[in-house]
Structures are given as C-alpha cells and as structure tokens.
Design a protein around this motif. Structure first.
Motif, PDB file in Angstrom:
ATOM      1  N   GLU A 112       0.699  -0.989  -0.228  1.00 56.20           N
ATOM      2  CA  GLU A 112      -0.064   0.284  -0.026  1.00 56.20           C
ATOM      3  C   GLU A 112       1.102   1.357   0.364  1.00 56.20           C
ATOM      4  OE1 GLU A 112      -3.076   0.836   2.695  1.00 56.20           O
ATOM      5  OE2 GLU A 112      -3.194  -1.935   3.300  1.00 56.20           O
ATOM      6  N   LEU A 113       1.891   1.225   0.882  1.00 57.98           N
ATOM      7  CA  LEU A 113       2.779   2.159   0.701  1.00 57.98           C
ATOM      8  C   LEU A 113       3.208   2.780  -0.765  1.00 57.98           C
ATOM      9  CD1 LEU A 113       4.048   4.330   3.072  1.00 57.98           C
ATOM     10  CD2 LEU A 113       6.090   2.612   3.083  1.00 57.98           C
ATOM     11  N   ASN A 114       4.289   1.463  -1.070  1.00 52.70           N
ATOM     12  CA  ASN A 114       4.754   1.382  -2.364  1.00 52.70           C
ATOM     13  C   ASN A 114       3.774   2.327  -3.644  1.00 52.70           C
ATOM     14  OD1 ASN A 114       6.999   0.832  -1.374  1.00 52.70           O
ATOM     15  ND2 ASN A 114       6.363  -1.214  -2.378  1.00 52.70           N
ATOM     16  N   GLN A 115       2.553   1.426  -3.153  1.00 49.19           N
ATOM     17  CA  GLN A 115       1.210   2.446  -4.089  1.00 49.19           C
ATOM     18  C   GLN A 115       0.983   3.812  -4.457  1.00 49.19           C
ATOM     19  OE1 GLN A 115      -2.207  -0.094  -3.326  1.00 49.19           O
ATOM     20  NE2 GLN A 115      -1.378  -2.112  -4.666  1.00 49.19           N
ATOM     21  N   ILE A 116       0.998   3.967  -2.712  1.00 46.87           N
ATOM     22  CA  ILE A 116       0.381   5.727  -2.779  1.00 46.87           C
ATOM     23  C   ILE A 116       1.615   6.409  -2.949  1.00 46.87           C
ATOM     24  CG2 ILE A 116       0.477   7.242  -0.473  1.00 46.87           C
ATOM     25  CD1 ILE A 116      -0.805   5.136   1.004  1.00 46.87           C
ATOM     26  N   TYR A 117       3.108   5.922  -3.177  1.00 47.23           N
ATOM     27  CA  TYR A 117       4.468   6.812  -3.168  1.00 47.23           C
ATOM     28  C   TYR A 117       4.281   6.901  -4.643  1.00 47.23           C
ATOM     29  CZ  TYR A 117       7.474   7.040   0.189  1.00 47.23           C
ATOM     30  OH  TYR A 117       7.887   7.170   1.491  1.00 47.23           O
ATOM     31  N   SER A 118       3.534   5.866  -5.972  1.00 44.62           N
ATOM     32  CA  SER A 118       3.531   5.418  -7.295  1.00 44.62           C
ATOM     33  C   SER A 118       2.515   7.172  -7.437  1.00 44.62           C
ATOM     34  CB  SER A 118       3.197   4.284  -7.703  1.00 44.62           C
ATOM     35  OG  SER A 118       2.243   3.926  -7.218  1.00 44.62           O
ATOM     36  N   ASN A 154      -7.788  22.745 -12.741  1.00 41.87           N
ATOM     37  CA  ASN A 154      -7.278  21.021 -12.554  1.00 41.87           C
ATOM     38  C   ASN A 154      -6.491  20.994 -11.737  1.00 41.87           C
ATOM     39  OD1 ASN A 154      -9.960  20.704 -13.797  1.00 41.87           O
ATOM     40  ND2 ASN A 154      -8.452  20.252 -15.930  1.00 41.87           N
ATOM     41  N   LYS A 155      -4.762  21.919 -12.185  1.00 39.94           N
ATOM     42  CA  LYS A 155      -4.087  22.095 -11.458  1.00 39.94           C
ATOM     43  C   LYS A 155      -3.546  22.017 -10.707  1.00 39.94           C
ATOM     44  CE  LYS A 155       0.343  24.723 -10.965  1.00 39.94           C
ATOM     45  NZ  LYS A 155       1.194  25.463 -11.523  1.00 39.94           N
ATOM     46  N   ALA A 156      -5.236  23.306  -9.598  1.00 43.40           N
ATOM     47  CA  ALA A 156      -5.639  23.358  -8.725  1.00 43.40           C
ATOM     48  C   ALA A 156      -5.873  22.167  -7.604  1.00 43.40           C
ATOM     49  CB  ALA A 156      -6.203  24.460  -7.981  1.00 43.40           C
ATOM     50  N   GLY A 157      -6.607  21.705  -8.146  1.00 43.19           N
ATOM     51  CA  GLY A 157      -7.237  20.002  -7.380  1.00 43.19           C
ATOM     52  C   GLY A 157      -6.901  19.062  -8.097  1.00 43.19           C
ATOM     53  N   ILE A 158      -5.515  18.671  -8.957  1.00 41.47           N
ATOM     54  CA  ILE A 158      -4.415  17.621  -8.930  1.00 41.47           C
ATOM     55  C   ILE A 158      -3.140  18.100  -7.632  1.00 41.47           C
ATOM     56  CG2 ILE A 158      -2.675  17.498 -10.217  1.00 41.47           C
ATOM     57  CD1 ILE A 158      -4.336  17.580 -11.900  1.00 41.47           C
ATOM     58  N   GLU A 159      -3.087  19.035  -7.325  1.00 39.52           N
ATOM     59  CA  GLU A 159      -1.668  19.548  -6.359  1.00 39.52           C
ATOM     60  C   GLU A 159      -2.639  19.472  -4.773  1.00 39.52           C
ATOM     61  OE1 GLU A 159      -1.638  23.503  -7.135  1.00 39.52           O
ATOM     62  OE2 GLU A 159       0.684  23.395  -7.620  1.00 39.52           O
ATOM     63  N   GLU A 160      -3.998  19.288  -4.762  1.00 36.76           N
ATOM     64  CA  GLU A 160      -4.975  18.917  -3.892  1.00 36.76           C
ATOM     65  C   GLU A 160      -4.912  17.482  -3.531  1.00 36.76           C
ATOM     66  OE1 GLU A 160      -9.611  19.390  -2.404  1.00 36.76           O
ATOM     67  OE2 GLU A 160      -8.647  21.057  -3.004  1.00 36.76           O
ATOM     68  N   ILE A 161      -5.300  16.790  -4.616  1.00 41.37           N
ATOM     69  CA  ILE A 161      -4.824  15.797  -4.488  1.00 41.37           C
ATOM     70  C   ILE A 161      -3.726  15.081  -3.542  1.00 41.37           C
ATOM     71  CG2 ILE A 161      -4.792  13.414  -5.452  1.00 41.37           C
ATOM     72  CD1 ILE A 161      -7.579  14.761  -7.195  1.00 41.37           C
ATOM     73  N   VAL A 162      -2.326  15.795  -4.403  1.00 40.41           N
ATOM     74  CA  VAL A 162      -1.056  15.004  -4.206  1.00 40.41           C
ATOM     75  C   VAL A 162      -1.486  16.091  -2.281  1.00 40.41           C
ATOM     76  CG1 VAL A 162       0.886  16.082  -4.210  1.00 40.41           C
ATOM     77  CG2 VAL A 162       0.327  15.853  -6.617  1.00 40.41           C
ATOM     78  N   ALA A 163      -1.546  16.434  -2.127  1.00 40.68           N
ATOM     79  CA  ALA A 163      -1.269  16.685  -0.979  1.00 40.68           C
ATOM     80  C   ALA A 163      -1.828  15.855   0.142  1.00 40.68           C
ATOM     81  CB  ALA A 163      -2.075  18.528  -0.522  1.00 40.68           C
ATOM     82  N   ARG A 164      -3.364  15.281   0.086  1.00 42.70           N
ATOM     83  CA  ARG A 164      -4.089  14.525   0.949  1.00 42.70           C
ATOM     84  C   ARG A 164      -2.984  13.077   0.742  1.00 42.70           C
ATOM     85  NH1 ARG A 164     -10.235  15.841  -1.690  1.00 42.70           N
ATOM     86  NH2 ARG A 164     -10.619  16.955   0.033  1.00 42.70           N
ATOM     87  N   LEU A 165      -3.045  12.982  -0.328  1.00 41.22           N
ATOM     88  CA  LEU A 165      -1.754  11.569  -0.573  1.00 41.22           C
ATOM     89  C   LEU A 165      -1.049  12.086   0.497  1.00 41.22           C
ATOM     90  CD1 LEU A 165      -2.443  10.684  -4.468  1.00 41.22           C
ATOM     91  CD2 LEU A 165      -2.509   9.231  -2.968  1.00 41.22           C
ATOM     92  N   ALA A 191      -2.231  10.975   3.468  1.00 43.23           N
ATOM     93  CA  ALA A 191      -2.398   8.815   3.212  1.00 43.23           C
ATOM     94  C   ALA A 191      -0.837   8.637   3.521  1.00 43.23           C
ATOM     95  CB  ALA A 191      -2.875   9.598   2.444  1.00 43.23           C
ATOM     96  N   LEU A 192       0.309   8.958   3.257  1.00 43.32           N
ATOM     97  CA  LEU A 192       1.785   8.265   2.869  1.00 43.32           C
ATOM     98  C   LEU A 192       1.917   8.528   4.130  1.00 43.32           C
ATOM     99  CD1 LEU A 192       4.054   7.689   1.593  1.00 43.32           C
ATOM    100  CD2 LEU A 192       4.759   9.615   1.441  1.00 43.32           C
ATOM    101  N   GLU A 193       2.057   9.831   5.508  1.00 44.27           N
ATOM    102  CA  GLU A 193       2.686   9.834   6.348  1.00 44.27           C
ATOM    103  C   GLU A 193       1.655   8.696   7.398  1.00 44.27           C
ATOM    104  OE1 GLU A 193       4.953  11.113   7.195  1.00 44.27           O
ATOM    105  OE2 GLU A 193       5.336  12.263   5.115  1.00 44.27           O
ATOM    106  N   LYS A 194       0.290   8.986   7.189  1.00 47.39           N
ATOM    107  CA  LYS A 194      -0.055   8.594   8.399  1.00 47.39           C
ATOM    108  C   LYS A 194      -0.751   6.191   7.876  1.00 47.39           C
ATOM    109  CE  LYS A 194      -4.496  11.241   8.384  1.00 47.39           C
ATOM    110  NZ  LYS A 194      -6.135  11.362   7.822  1.00 47.39           N
ATOM    111  N   LYS A 195       0.328   6.285   6.810  1.00 49.74           N
ATOM    112  CA  LYS A 195       0.709   4.621   6.505  1.00 49.74           C
ATOM    113  C   LYS A 195       2.188   4.837   7.041  1.00 49.74           C
ATOM    114  CE  LYS A 195      -1.498   2.190   4.518  1.00 49.74           C
ATOM    115  NZ  LYS A 195      -2.101   0.708   5.342  1.00 49.74           N
ATOM    116  N   LYS A 196       2.854   5.424   6.885  1.00 46.53           N
ATOM    117  CA  LYS A 196       4.406   5.653   7.469  1.00 46.53           C
ATOM    118  C   LYS A 196       4.041   5.180   9.369  1.00 46.53           C
ATOM    119  CE  LYS A 196       7.376   7.385   4.567  1.00 46.53           C
ATOM    120  NZ  LYS A 196       7.766   8.893   4.411  1.00 46.53           N
TER     121      LYS A 196
END
Length: 148
Positions: A28-34, A85-96, A99-104
């Motif tokens: 799952e961690l690797n999937q989040i990274y990718s 669209n760019k702002a939306g994608i940046e928001e998704i990156v922030a959420r990911l 999630a990455l920090e939580k998973k770590k």
C-alpha cells in the motif's frame, strides 16, 4: 464472546500472518508513492501548459483534450480550466502525502509491536559490494580482450 472473536480476527495468529499483513502494508505504501509521483507529473505538465499559453493573446485559438475529445477553444476559456485542474491535482497530492505519513506511522507502529527488523538491506549491501568488484573486473577484462 462475540467481541472476543472480533479481537482475535484483528490480531495475527502466527508469524506468517504477521509477514503477510506487513507485506500488504508495504505494498500500500508503494502504491501511494507511485500515485504521488504520477500526480506530481500531472502538475508539472499542467504548469508547462500554463507557462506556455499565459503570455499569449487571450483571443487566440487553442485545442484541449476533454474526455478523449479534442475541442477548439480560446486561451481565455482554457487557461482558467487548466489552472483549476492544476489546483485540484495539487490538493490530491497534499491528501496523498497525508495518507503516506499516516501509512508510514502505521507501519512503524506495526514494526515496533511485532519487533520487525529488516535484515534484507544489510545482506544486499554486503552482496552488492562483492558483486560490484567482480562485475567491474569482468567488465574491464571482457572489453579489453575483445578490443585486442
């Protein structure tokens, strides 16, 4: 009694179960990274487009792919949409990233709870150092004898 059975389901039964859960968590961690990498590439592509069309005349025609269909619009119409669209994608990156920090943290707690230690990295370092020397000798000897 039902709550005791539920508690047993959440706790791994043996080492193999712990290893399987740990492997799934790492996956799952690797999937989040990718996914983060993929989304960051999308942001950079959007930035390239914005930088390319921003200085141009707003009434100039441009083409945009929407849902697999190429449509003709003006820069005045397209630029705000690309920026949204760019702002939306940046928001998704922030959420990911959250999630990455939580998973770590979750993986770290799991490692601590079950005293998991990764020895694979140490073994690889020792193996690689031996392989590098042997490979380097093989590479140097092979072409030298072939070129003579």
């Amino acid at each position: 009694m039902a709550s005791g059975a539920e508690g047993d389901r959440k706790e791994p039964i043996n080492e193999q179960a712990v290893a399987n859960i740990y492997a799934a968590m790492r996956s799952e961690l690797n999937q989040i990274y990718s996914k983060i990498t993929e989304m960051e590439m999308e942001v950079s592509e959007h930035s390239l487009v914005v930088n390319a069309i921003q200085p141009l005349d707003p009434s100039r025609r441009c083409y945009r792919m929407i849902g697999g269909v190429l449509v003709e619009r003006t820069i005045k119409e397209v630029l705000p949409a690309v920026l949204r669209n760019k702002a939306g994608i940046e928001e998704i990156v922030a959420r990911l990233n959250e999630a990455l920090e939580k998973k770590k943290k979750e993986i770290s707690e799991f490692e601590t709870k079950y005293k998991i230690k990764i020895r694979k990295a140490d073994a690889e370092v020792k193996d690689e150092s031996g392989k590098k020397e042997g490979s380097a000798q093989g590479v140097l000897v092979g072409p030298a004898s072939g070129s003579e």
